[in-house]
Motif scaffolding. Structure first.
Motif, PDB file in Angstrom:
ATOM      1  N   GLY A 251       0.847  -1.174   0.000  1.00 44.99           N
ATOM      2  CA  GLY A 251       0.000   0.000   0.000  1.00 44.99           C
ATOM      3  C   GLY A 251       0.888   1.231   0.000  1.00 44.99           C
ATOM      4  N   PHE A 252       0.905   1.955  -1.114  1.00 46.20           N
ATOM      5  CA  PHE A 252       1.734   3.150  -1.259  1.00 46.20           C
ATOM      6  C   PHE A 252       0.964   4.368  -0.769  1.00 46.20           C
ATOM      7  CE2 PHE A 252       3.679   0.235  -4.186  1.00 46.20           C
ATOM      8  CZ  PHE A 252       5.020   0.597  -4.249  1.00 46.20           C
ATOM      9  N   ASP A 253       1.637   5.200   0.015  1.00 46.21           N
ATOM     10  CA  ASP A 253       1.052   6.456   0.470  1.00 46.21           C
ATOM     11  C   ASP A 253       1.649   7.587  -0.357  1.00 46.21           C
ATOM     12  OD1 ASP A 253      -0.263   4.968   2.337  1.00 46.21           O
ATOM     13  OD2 ASP A 253       1.095   5.456   3.978  1.00 46.21           O
ATOM     14  N   VAL A 254       0.788   8.269  -1.102  1.00 48.47           N
ATOM     15  CA  VAL A 254       1.211   9.286  -2.060  1.00 48.47           C
ATOM     16  C   VAL A 254       0.453  10.575  -1.765  1.00 48.47           C
ATOM     17  CG1 VAL A 254       1.294   9.895  -4.528  1.00 48.47           C
ATOM     18  CG2 VAL A 254       1.663   7.520  -3.814  1.00 48.47           C
ATOM     19  N   VAL A 255       1.163  11.707  -1.865  1.00 50.89           N
ATOM     20  CA  VAL A 255       0.522  13.007  -1.662  1.00 50.89           C
ATOM     21  C   VAL A 255       0.827  13.918  -2.839  1.00 50.89           C
ATOM     22  CG1 VAL A 255       0.664  12.812   0.851  1.00 50.89           C
ATOM     23  CG2 VAL A 255       2.487  13.986  -0.391  1.00 50.89           C
ATOM     24  N   PHE A 256       0.003  14.936  -2.991  1.00 50.14           N
ATOM     25  CA  PHE A 256       0.234  15.940  -4.025  1.00 50.14           C
ATOM     26  C   PHE A 256       0.545  17.265  -3.349  1.00 50.14           C
ATOM     27  CE2 PHE A 256      -1.014  19.165  -7.170  1.00 50.14           C
ATOM     28  CZ  PHE A 256      -0.279  18.720  -8.262  1.00 50.14           C
ATOM     29  N   ALA A 257       1.729  17.802  -3.661  1.00 48.45           N
ATOM     30  CA  ALA A 257       2.150  19.087  -3.106  1.00 48.45           C
ATOM     31  C   ALA A 257       3.218  19.670  -4.028  1.00 48.45           C
ATOM     32  CB  ALA A 257       2.715  18.927  -1.690  1.00 48.45           C
ATOM     33  N   ASN A 258       3.309  20.981  -4.046  1.00 49.36           N
ATOM     34  CA  ASN A 258       4.331  21.654  -4.867  1.00 49.36           C
ATOM     35  C   ASN A 258       4.257  21.217  -6.327  1.00 49.36           C
ATOM     36  OD1 ASN A 258       5.262  22.751  -2.414  1.00 49.36           O
ATOM     37  ND2 ASN A 258       6.683  21.036  -2.107  1.00 49.36           N
ATOM     38  N   ASP A 259       3.035  20.979  -6.813  1.00 47.75           N
ATOM     39  CA  ASP A 259       2.783  20.631  -8.218  1.00 47.75           C
ATOM     40  C   ASP A 259       3.351  19.286  -8.632  1.00 47.75           C
ATOM     41  OD1 ASP A 259       1.415  23.054  -8.758  1.00 47.75           O
ATOM     42  OD2 ASP A 259       3.335  24.092  -8.976  1.00 47.75           O
ATOM     43  N   ARG A 260       3.505  18.372  -7.683  1.00 45.58           N
ATOM     44  CA  ARG A 260       3.949  17.029  -8.042  1.00 45.58           C
ATOM     45  C   ARG A 260       3.471  16.033  -7.001  1.00 45.58           C
ATOM     46  NH1 ARG A 260      10.281  17.029  -8.244  1.00 45.58           N
ATOM     47  NH2 ARG A 260       9.850  19.079  -9.139  1.00 45.58           N
ATOM     48  N   PHE A 261       3.552  14.752  -7.368  1.00 43.33           N
ATOM     49  CA  PHE A 261       3.213  13.684  -6.439  1.00 43.33           C
ATOM     50  C   PHE A 261       4.477  13.230  -5.708  1.00 43.33           C
ATOM     51  CE2 PHE A 261      -0.278  13.425  -9.479  1.00 43.33           C
ATOM     52  CZ  PHE A 261      -1.356  13.377  -8.614  1.00 43.33           C
ATOM     53  N   TYR A 262       4.309  12.963  -4.416  1.00 41.85           N
ATOM     54  CA  TYR A 262       5.411  12.488  -3.581  1.00 41.85           C
ATOM     55  C   TYR A 262       5.023  11.171  -2.907  1.00 41.85           C
ATOM     56  CZ  TYR A 262       7.599  17.164  -3.697  1.00 41.85           C
ATOM     57  OH  TYR A 262       8.192  18.335  -4.089  1.00 41.85           O
ATOM     58  N   PHE A 263       5.999  10.283  -2.807  1.00 45.35           N
ATOM     59  CA  PHE A 263       5.845   9.099  -1.968  1.00 45.35           C
ATOM     60  C   PHE A 263       6.149   9.474  -0.521  1.00 45.35           C
ATOM     61  CE2 PHE A 263       7.018   6.914  -6.006  1.00 45.35           C
ATOM     62  CZ  PHE A 263       5.934   6.055  -6.101  1.00 45.35           C
ATOM     63  N   LEU A 264       5.279   9.090   0.389  1.00 42.95           N
ATOM     64  CA  LEU A 264       5.611   9.177   1.807  1.00 42.95           C
ATOM     65  C   LEU A 264       6.240   7.870   2.275  1.00 42.95           C
ATOM     66  CD1 LEU A 264       2.541  11.063   3.345  1.00 42.95           C
ATOM     67  CD2 LEU A 264       4.719  11.989   2.494  1.00 42.95           C
ATOM     68  N   GLU A 265       5.629   6.751   1.912  1.00 43.65           N
ATOM     69  CA  GLU A 265       6.151   5.440   2.264  1.00 43.65           C
ATOM     70  C   GLU A 265       5.270   4.388   1.612  1.00 43.65           C
ATOM     71  OE1 GLU A 265       5.169   4.008   6.380  1.00 43.65           O
ATOM     72  OE2 GLU A 265       4.573   6.107   6.655  1.00 43.65           O
ATOM     73  N   PHE A 266       5.606   3.121   1.807  1.00 44.40           N
ATOM     74  CA  PHE A 266       4.695   2.045   1.440  1.00 44.40           C
ATOM     75  C   PHE A 266       4.728   0.987   2.528  1.00 44.40           C
ATOM     76  CE2 PHE A 266       8.659   0.952  -0.845  1.00 44.40           C
ATOM     77  CZ  PHE A 266       8.893  -0.342  -0.406  1.00 44.40           C
ATOM     78  N   ASN A 267       3.626   0.266   2.649  1.00 49.66           N
ATOM     79  CA  ASN A 267       3.483  -0.776   3.661  1.00 49.66           C
ATOM     80  C   ASN A 267       3.220  -2.099   2.966  1.00 49.66           C
ATOM     81  OD1 ASN A 267       3.391   0.824   6.313  1.00 49.66           O
ATOM     82  ND2 ASN A 267       1.909   1.891   5.043  1.00 49.66           N
ATOM     83  N   SER A 268       4.063  -3.091   3.252  1.00 51.44           N
ATOM     84  CA  SER A 268       3.881  -4.393   2.603  1.00 51.44           C
ATOM     85  C   SER A 268       2.672  -5.146   3.161  1.00 51.44           C
ATOM     86  CB  SER A 268       5.146  -5.246   2.758  1.00 51.44           C
ATOM     87  OG  SER A 268       5.456  -5.443   4.127  1.00 51.44           O
ATOM     88  N   LEU A 269       2.260  -4.830   4.373  1.00 53.52           N
ATOM     89  CA  LEU A 269       1.055  -5.403   4.967  1.00 53.52           C
ATOM     90  C   LEU A 269       0.088  -4.255   5.250  1.00 53.52           C
ATOM     91  CD1 LEU A 269       2.597  -8.009   7.454  1.00 53.52           C
ATOM     92  CD2 LEU A 269       1.766  -8.391   5.120  1.00 53.52           C
ATOM     93  N   PHE A 270      -0.844  -4.058   4.342  1.00 51.13           N
ATOM     94  CA  PHE A 270      -1.729  -2.906   4.434  1.00 51.13           C
ATOM     95  C   PHE A 270      -3.131  -3.341   4.850  1.00 51.13           C
ATOM     96  CE2 PHE A 270      -1.270  -4.371   0.066  1.00 51.13           C
ATOM     97  CZ  PHE A 270      -2.569  -4.651  -0.295  1.00 51.13           C
ATOM     98  N   GLY A 271      -3.886  -2.403   5.402  1.00 51.95           N
ATOM     99  CA  GLY A 271      -5.243  -2.685   5.842  1.00 51.95           C
ATOM    100  C   GLY A 271      -6.186  -2.900   4.667  1.00 51.95           C
ATOM    101  N   ASN A 272      -7.299  -3.582   4.927  1.00 54.70           N
ATOM    102  CA  ASN A 272      -8.228  -3.917   3.848  1.00 54.70           C
ATOM    103  C   ASN A 272      -9.626  -3.340   4.046  1.00 54.70           C
ATOM    104  OD1 ASN A 272      -9.153  -5.486   5.947  1.00 54.70           O
ATOM    105  ND2 ASN A 272      -9.038  -7.427   4.849  1.00 54.70           N
ATOM    106  N   GLN A 273      -9.782  -2.399   4.973  1.00 50.18           N
ATOM    107  CA  GLN A 273     -11.108  -1.863   5.263  1.00 50.18           C
ATOM    108  C   GLN A 273     -11.735  -1.243   4.011  1.00 50.18           C
ATOM    109  OE1 GLN A 273     -11.330   0.749   8.685  1.00 50.18           O
ATOM    110  NE2 GLN A 273     -13.161   1.748   7.935  1.00 50.18           N
ATOM    111  N   ALA A 274     -10.954  -0.441   3.293  1.00 52.79           N
ATOM    112  CA  ALA A 274     -11.491   0.201   2.087  1.00 52.79           C
ATOM    113  C   ALA A 274     -11.756  -0.823   0.992  1.00 52.79           C
ATOM    114  CB  ALA A 274     -10.519   1.266   1.584  1.00 52.79           C
ATOM    115  N   LEU A 275     -10.927  -1.845   0.899  1.00 54.08           N
ATOM    116  CA  LEU A 275     -11.119  -2.872  -0.124  1.00 54.08           C
ATOM    117  C   LEU A 275     -12.395  -3.660   0.129  1.00 54.08           C
ATOM    118  CD1 LEU A 275      -7.437  -4.157  -0.442  1.00 54.08           C
ATOM    119  CD2 LEU A 275      -8.566  -2.284  -1.646  1.00 54.08           C
TER     120      LEU A 275
END
Length: 269
Positions: free
Chosen positions: A210-234
């Motif tokens: 699960g990749f955490d991505v944000v948009f700031a300063n006119d571009r997308f940035y990675f904050l981090e990723f989690n190999s074991l991510f939650g499934n509530q939204a899925l």
């Protein structure tokens, strides 16, 4: 296809899976040797499984090793997507590194513990005193610029493609994690962010994160990723991660043929 899982909760619904308790790895080594894929091993098991027994693991060894802590993760992201990583400083705890960070980063900035998830161990540092308190608790200093955002994107990549993406909108404009009360929204997902994740995951050999991505300063940035991510939204989307994993493994599976093939009942020498 013979499958062994070390985490039965992550593989519910996958057909034909045998469970081996991680602590029984060497006791049940014959089951492990016979398996085509080993699912969700713990970090301490991976080197023995891949380099000792030459087994296929899922998630991939890259996913498990790079996702283990934020230092290795960030260095990997620097190698393939440096323009999409916020300004970050990683240093050992010393007077010199503390002073350097205070000179490089204006307040507020973000400090993280290198092995944590779900928004835990992430701090918005607003003063020198707060930073010194963080430094006293951590042998590795992981510092990032503060990006003024009110939401982030969780992009779930499973197998060889994006399975789902959704916004997480926090109440405090800092922690957006669902585990910390963040709200979920599925609308207006930017395709550019999905493409960034697909390209980066492919380059790094990541197949469950699960990749955490944000948009700031006119571009997308990675904050981090989690190999074991939650499934509530899925679950809300009625998506089955297990089904996607199984179909991916089927595509990766190469049946093992006998050393001496038999055609029409006669041996080929």
């Amino acid at each position: 296809m013979k499958l062994v899982t070390f985490n039965p909760f992550r593989t519910i619904g996958i057909p034909g899976v045998q469970y081996v308790k991680p602590d029984n790895m060497f006791k049940d080594i014959d089951k492990i040797r016979e398996a085509d894929f080993l699912l969700f091993p713990e970090k301490w098991m991976v080197n023995s499984l891949v380099y000792g027994l030459h087994k296929e693991v899922f998630p991939s060894i890259q996913t498990i090793q790079l996702g283990f802590d934020k230092v290795e993760m960030t260095r990997a992201l620097w190698s393939v997507a440096s323009d999409h990583v916020p300004q970050t400083e990683i240093a050992g705890k010393s007077r010199e590194s503390i002073q350097k960070i205070l000179e490089l980063f204006p307040f507020p900035f973000v400090a993280k513990e290198i092995r944590n998830s779900m928004g835990n161990g992430v701090f918005l540092i607003k003063s020198k005193e707060e930073f010194i308190a963080y430094a006293e608790r951590n042998d590795v200093l992981y510092i990032q610029e503060y990006l003024p955002i009110d939401r982030d994107l969780r992009i779930c990549y499973v197998g060889d493609s994006v399975l789902s993406a959704y916004w997480r909108i926090g109440e405090d404009n800092f922690h957006n994690n669902v585990a910390r009360g963040g709200k979920i929204a599925f609308h207006n997902i930017p395709q550019e962010a999905l493409k960034l994740v697909e390209d980066t995951a492919s380059l790094l050999g990541i197949n469950h994160a699960g990749f955490d991505v944000v948009f700031a300063n006119d571009r997308f940035y990675f904050l981090e990723f989690n190999s074991l991510f939650g499934n509530q939204a899925l679950i809300q989307q009625k998506l089955s991660v297990e089904k996607v994993i199984y179909e991916y493994l089927l595509r990766q599976h190469t049946p093992k043929f006998p050393t001496t093939p038999v055609f029409g009942g006669s041996k080929i020498s």
